[in-house]
Scaffold this active site. Structure first.
Site, PDB file in Angstrom:
ATOM      1  N   GLN A 103     -10.363   1.384   2.316  1.00 52.84           N
ATOM      2  CA  GLN A 103      -9.355   1.924   3.315  1.00 52.84           C
ATOM      3  C   GLN A 103     -10.243   2.763   4.369  1.00 52.84           C
ATOM      4  OE1 GLN A 103      -6.131   1.331   2.838  1.00 52.84           O
ATOM      5  NE2 GLN A 103      -6.385   0.500   0.920  1.00 52.84           N
ATOM      6  N   HIS A 122      -7.186   0.251  -7.123  1.00 53.61           N
ATOM      7  CA  HIS A 122      -6.481  -1.082  -6.718  1.00 53.61           C
ATOM      8  C   HIS A 122      -5.828  -1.118  -5.504  1.00 53.61           C
ATOM      9  CE1 HIS A 122      -2.486   0.385  -9.001  1.00 53.61           C
ATOM     10  NE2 HIS A 122      -2.956   1.390  -8.081  1.00 53.61           N
ATOM     11  N   GLU A 123      -5.693  -2.070  -4.989  1.00 55.23           N
ATOM     12  CA  GLU A 123      -4.917  -2.593  -3.562  1.00 55.23           C
ATOM     13  C   GLU A 123      -5.703  -1.744  -2.420  1.00 55.23           C
ATOM     14  OE1 GLU A 123      -2.273  -4.343  -3.780  1.00 55.23           O
ATOM     15  OE2 GLU A 123      -2.124  -4.459  -1.492  1.00 55.23           O
ATOM     16  N   GLY A 124      -7.119  -2.323  -2.465  1.00 54.40           N
ATOM     17  CA  GLY A 124      -8.230  -1.815  -1.501  1.00 54.40           C
ATOM     18  C   GLY A 124      -8.673  -0.334  -2.061  1.00 54.40           C
ATOM     19  N   ARG A 164       1.017  -1.060   0.177  1.00 59.89           N
ATOM     20  CA  ARG A 164       0.056   0.056   0.075  1.00 59.89           C
ATOM     21  C   ARG A 164       0.943   1.136   0.046  1.00 59.89           C
ATOM     22  NH1 ARG A 164      -5.525  -2.369   2.968  1.00 59.89           N
ATOM     23  NH2 ARG A 164      -6.111  -3.433   1.042  1.00 59.89           N
TER      24      ARG A 164
END
Lengths: 598, 598
Positions: A462, A455-457, A311
């Site tokens: 978040q 992307h990536e959460g 992240r």
């Protein structure tokens, strides 16, 4: 940008002090500089000149292979040769034993030069994960070949029916016959399922591609275990290999089902992969051969072991797109004549036009970009430094670093994604009509950037992570620790000329953030608190960045950084009250909205 | 969207009452509905299905002609046949004598279906301008053929060296020999210069293209008159015509110098045109033949005569992109299963996933889009209704409408450009990764939208216009008038169940806006006030939209509109304080920023 990186690493974060620790004892300012120099040079020569090329020559499938521009092959080769893939690894296995904060700073140059050509973040992450959770043989065969750049890696989490909802992973893994547990590469399974949004899932950049795949091993009744506790992790190579790391010549049952055609970030293939559809039949059988990593059911834990770094990596990519837009628009504003001063002799139409950097509103757009991009860079490097502390600090310091990272990671990922997107939009605006054309780089930065909130959460994920878990866990220990760090910065800044009023403003903002956090949870009803998780994330992020800027300004009286700090406190920090207002009121107009009313 | 349009036109704006006026006496709710029905149908059949096609099959020049997809030709033909090009014109010349508010609403359907195929806004504006400022012959020959759709029109203002700075127009117009003044089509000149950003500047959609070109006639010493007072307006047809409107067979000296390759809005050609470079030599001579419109030196005045409508047109296009994104993401959110409730039995992973519209954060993103797009639509139609009042109202009402339009037009142009862009970004976010692919329409809406803050006067230009001219002109008469209208809405709303607190909130916001306006100008130094013109524009826009929403809510207790209003007051209106803070403080960190500090 290099001078900003040097200032942040050395004058602000004092990373050279890490060299007193055993792990980094062979390093010094000189070795750090050498790594940065190398990466800056490769990024300038092999990445930046091809950023538009990879946007226009999108990956395509010719029926057999995915074709990427030659420039992408050259960039990969140069990156692999730099040794950066193994930057974090032990020297004894050929690694650099580099602090993560320096590795992150060095990789930033590639992200700025061409975020979508990419710099092996997935491969590094994949191999690092295997070093932490794989068997000695898995490390030797898979990780080592990835560090060498001979093979590359992916992370296969999402599925078409389960994007953010990993508990709904439906890919299944079945033991591969009698003796499946005895395979020297790890317990051998056959995988069946579809994985979506897999970056670098198919290409010819490397001899082989090592997929790390989340899948479920059915229980005794043959049913998948519901929820995330049923998820295991598997190594699924595109081409089968032996224990010496040689290709056996057999293709694994992993097939490209489609390339995603994206709005931006087009230098990286993004794929839908089918596992076990029977297109290839290793050993005459359908099912993708996969080797279990660690214990069954522990897959998500292993995958998320490196999540903070992943992240931070996305946050840094977002930051560098912001930096690229800032530099491009600053350059343009210094060159472009247009308009005249509002008053005075220069106002007259007989006078020559002035360069647009002389207009207050253009300066505002540039200063905003500087505050976003340089502030975000400081935050990312601060977090990267915490990763080093977590791994190499003394016990208490390491525990605190871990806790701070828990709270700060959602911000490190989300804040640059949102605000450097705004910065990229301002970079277009500075260019006027030219910025909207493909003759200038800024529209591409803006398009590339838009991926980062997804992307990536996602942003929403978040936000739930921050307000639903991170600030409440351990009785709010993480938030208290962070508030303590901020308080220390406030105290220090209060004694520096010209910073007292900003220190006071931050103290007030911190107090209001704490009060809103309490008010959100006052009823103890998660739905009421979390309905406004995103505005909370936004407010929290702005408070964090105000703190970062105040602390940076404390370390440097340089007028540009002071001005960026002043900009942030005058134009940005006051925005938190609108966001915190709905949080504290547990405003329910959104969550009570009836579907029929839209 | 149709029900929203009907509600706003009839329940809120009561446009049918316009039919009591002489000009609209032949109209009724039925004729208005018929126009809307026709436009909605053509937009659905001839525009919407081709929106992605025109994005991927960008205009290209084959060396001789600019090639556009067949769909664009078909759409133009259908639009021309609808009669909408002459919607505002007198019935006796074949026009519809339609109120502008209905014309604008009808055209909105095309903007939503495919903003970049376009619906003849430039042609209509061009011909309307000639009806107001051209000679009878110019109207007959040029305007009439444009209304018929046989020819199309452009507006040629910008030049490469003078984007927003029209006083720096360098295109020159020289009298075309002896007797140049006696040409029946108007005083005949030869034009030399380059025009940039010319939309629809070259194509084969119509038999001819009528350029309206700003250029300077040199003074007695042969020098161009500095500033905007030296600018004149010329009709420059692509192909020369006679007084009967027949093509003479001669090509005028206007040459395509290049197509701009844009980030979005690709269905419309955008061109760099060279006038008088000698590629074509009508009558054997270089120089583009141009016919003067009106008096020399009055060109900008004529061109800006229709500016309010042009800017409302851009605002409406921005609004419709916002509406398109809202509808697409609402539809997606209703279909897509993903995740589960936060608490309760449904939380369990054994339970089926729910549709994402059931998540509070997704509802927030949809409600924000609804508040942006429907609020913007209300604002645009309100302004369009003011145009009708200005043209057909009684003297006092007409004067007030003109004054209100002066103040509101910068908002009508800028607010949807900024906030429906945010809405389009949220539409992507609702889709997750899918929204970032070209398999869904929302990424295109977002790219198309980004143009709107740039063309027809950038955001910064609108801001200077608002704070530098509109709110201070006539001793602040426009602002006072607007405040009076808001006050009346506040009073009305105060008597409606459930609106009292919002009425109070708007009153407070209006008070703070007024105070900040005064504080900005307290020193009387334009540089100090205008350094924060953009935050002022943002705050002003949000106050205006809060007023519009309050007034709309007063007209309807329908729960969806009530919720959008509540959303706006809870989440959006409080943002004004951050913007007004820097305005009132005359914050100088941006304008005093030294170039060397960036």
């Amino acid at each position: 940008m290099r001078s900003t990186v040097d200032f942040l690493l050395h004058d602000w974060l004092k990373v050279e002090s890490l060299c007193t620790r055993d792990r980094f004892a062979d390093h010094s300012r000189e070795t750090f500089d050498a790594v940065l120099d190398t990466c800056e040079r490769i990024a300038r020569d092999k990445y930046a000149p091809f950023n538009r090329l990879v946007d226009t020559q999108e990956p395509h499938f010719d029926g057999e292979k995915v074709i990427l521009p030659q420039a992408t092959h050259d960039a990969w080769a140069a990156y692999a040769e730099s040794g950066m893939l193994a930057a974090a690894q032990d020297a004894q296995i050929g690694g650099m034993q580099l602090p993560y904060v320096v590795e992150a700073a060095a990789n930033a140059f590639f992200a700025k030069a061409s975020v979508s050509i990419g710099a092996g973040m997935l491969t590094t992450g994949n191999a690092n994960l295997l070093m932490a959770h794989g068997s000695p043989m898995q490390r030797q065969v898979f990780a080592m070949n990835e560090f060498a750049g001979r093979w590359s890696g992916t992370m296969c989490l999402s599925e078409p029916q389960a994007g953010s909802s990993l508990s709904d992973v439906a890919t299944k893994a079945l033991p591969d016959g009698a003796g499946f547990e005895a395979d020297p590469l790890g317990p051998r399974y056959r995988l069946f399922g579809n994985k979506m949004w897999i970056s670098a899932g198919e290409h010819e950049l490397t001899e082989n591609i090592i997929h790390l795949v989340l899948a479920k091993i059915p229980d005794a009744d043959g049913r998948p275990v519901p929820g995330t506790r049923g998820i295991s992790l598997f190594i699924v190579p595109k081409k089968l290999v032996d224990t010496e790391g040689r290709l056996t010549g057999e293709r694994n049952d992993v097939a490209l089902a489609g390339l995603n055609h994206k709005c931006g970030w087009r230098g990286t293939t993004n794929t839908l992969l089918n596992f076990g559809e029977g297109k290839f039949r290793p050993g005459g059988q359908a099912g993708a051969v996969g080797y279990l990593v660690g214990q069954p059911g522990q897959g998500l834990r292993a995958m998320f072991h490196m999540m903070n770094e992943a992240r931070i990596g996305v946050g840094l990519a977002a930051t560098m797109l912001g930096m690229a837009g800032y530099e491009a628009s600053l350059d343009y504003a210094k060159q472009r004549p247009q308009g005249r001063p509002i008053t005075g002799a220069g106002k007259d139409a007989t006078q020559p036009q002035v360069r647009i950097i002389e207009h207050a509103d253009v300066k505002r757009m540039l200063l905003a970009q500087k505050a976003y991009a340089e502030g975000a860079l400081a935050l990312e490097l601060y977090c990267a430094r915490l990763v080093d502390e977590q791994h190499t600090g003394h016990e208490t310091a390491a525990a605190e670093a871990r806790l701070l990272l828990e709270v700060l990671t959602p911000i490190a990922k989300s804040w640059p994604s949102e605000w450097c997107l705004e910065g990229n939009s301002l970079a277009i605006q500075v260019h006027g009509g030219y910025g909207y054309t493909r003759d200038f780089p800024v529209e591409q930065y803006w398009r590339d950037q838009r991926l980062n909130m997804i992307h990536e959460g996602t942003h929403g994920i978040q936000a739930l992570d921050l307000l639903g878990r991170k600030v409440v866990m351990d009785g709010g220990a993480g938030l208290k620790l962070l508030a303590g760090r901020m308080q220390a910065s406030i105290t220090r800044a209060g004694q520096v000329d010209g910073l007292a009023e900003h220190a006071t403003a931050l103290a007030g903002a911190l107090q209001r953030l704490g009060a809103a956090t309490k008010a959100a949870w006052a009823t103890g009803v998660p739905e009421e608190a979390l309905a406004n998780a995103t505005p909370y994330l936004q407010a929290f992020g702005h408070v964090v960045l105000a703190w970062i800027w105040l602390d940076v300004a404390t370390a440097a009286a340089e007028p540009g950084r002071r001005a960026a700090m002043r900009y942030f406190f005058a134009y940005e920090l006051p925005k938190i009250d609108a966001w915190l207002g709905v949080v504290a009121a547990r405003e329910d107009v959104c969550r009570t909205m009836d579907e029929a009313w839209f």
